[in-house]
Design an enzyme around this catalytic site. Structure first.
Site, PDB file in Angstrom:
ATOM      1  N   HIS A 176      42.957  43.107  37.565  1.00 49.90           N
ATOM      2  CA  HIS A 176      44.093  42.201  37.386  1.00 49.90           C
ATOM      3  C   HIS A 176      44.144  41.801  35.920  1.00 49.90           C
ATOM      4  O   HIS A 176      43.122  41.823  35.212  1.00 49.90           O
ATOM      5  CB  HIS A 176      43.917  40.958  38.245  1.00 49.90           C
ATOM      6  CG  HIS A 176      44.048  41.216  39.712  1.00 49.90           C
ATOM      7  ND1 HIS A 176      44.214  40.202  40.617  1.00 49.90           N
ATOM      8  CD2 HIS A 176      44.036  42.361  40.437  1.00 49.90           C
ATOM      9  CE1 HIS A 176      44.302  40.696  41.830  1.00 49.90           C
ATOM     10  NE2 HIS A 176      44.187  42.023  41.752  1.00 49.90           N
TER      11      HIS A 176
ATOM     12  N   GLU B  32      44.209  38.996  34.417  1.00 53.07           N
ATOM     13  CA  GLU B  32      43.269  37.944  34.042  1.00 53.07           C
ATOM     14  C   GLU B  32      41.858  38.495  33.864  1.00 53.07           C
ATOM     15  O   GLU B  32      41.164  38.177  32.898  1.00 53.07           O
ATOM     16  CB  GLU B  32      43.217  36.840  35.112  1.00 53.07           C
ATOM     17  CG  GLU B  32      44.549  36.168  35.375  1.00 53.07           C
ATOM     18  CD  GLU B  32      45.305  36.790  36.547  1.00 53.07           C
ATOM     19  OE1 GLU B  32      45.501  38.032  36.566  1.00 53.07           O
ATOM     20  OE2 GLU B  32      45.720  36.034  37.436  1.00 53.07           O
TER      21      GLU B  32
ATOM     22  N   CYS C  89      40.662  35.976  40.741  1.00 58.40           N
ATOM     23  CA  CYS C  89      40.842  35.626  39.334  1.00 58.40           C
ATOM     24  C   CYS C  89      40.496  34.165  39.078  1.00 58.40           C
ATOM     25  O   CYS C  89      39.912  33.833  38.041  1.00 58.40           O
ATOM     26  CB  CYS C  89      42.265  35.943  38.899  1.00 58.40           C
ATOM     27  SG  CYS C  89      42.606  37.719  38.875  1.00 58.40           S
TER      28      CYS C  89
END
Length: 150
Positions: free
Chosen positions: A54, A56, A87
């Site tokens: 992801h 992040e 995350c």
């Protein structure tokens, strides 16, 4: 307030680049305590065949590697969508000081929705949270991305 706009604009640029690569359009930018951009990333899950890639997580990994530390105290994370539980846990583990995000994610969010990771007693660190910044643009980008695939 111009720094805020610039940081979210950078995150949105990363989200648009992710969409251009066929990734879900989420972008993240980590700002170091001295104000410099420490890392910027968009989602890369499909590109890397990695469900943890992801925006992040990719940005946190890059900033930690550059800092030579698993912790990023004093850093601020700007992300276009409310972080998921995975995350949010990484944000806590990295001890990121401030989290700014655009659109809320009532279905998969882990900050103000769903798991609410930072509210758990097992959570070691809760960042300062600022939501709704650039939410309309982020929602629009996500909506257009998913509509184009239906």
């Amino acid at each position: 307030m111009s720094g805020f706009t610039t940081h979210m604009d950078r995150a949105m640029a990363q989200a648009r680049a992710a969409a251009d690569r066929g990734e879900v359009p989420v972008g993240a930018v980590l700002i170091a305590p001295d104000g410099r951009v420490a890392a910027a990333a968009g989602n890369r899950t499909r590109e890397l065949s990695d469900p943890t890639a992801h925006a992040e997580i990719v940005a946190i990994r890059e900033a930690c590697a550059a800092a030579g530390s698993e912790r990023l105290p004093g850093y601020s994370l700007w992300v276009t969508l409310e972080p998921c539980p995975m995350c949010a846990a990484a944000i806590s583990a990295a001890r990121i000081e401030r989290l700014y995000y655009g659109a809320s994610d009532p279905r998969m969010g882990g900050v103000e929705h769903g798991a609410r990771v930072f509210d758990h007693a097992q959570c070691h660190h809760r960042p300062q949270i600022y939501d709704g910044l650039g939410a309309d643009e982020s929602r629009s980008l996500l909506r257009n991305f998913f509509e184009s695939r239906r």
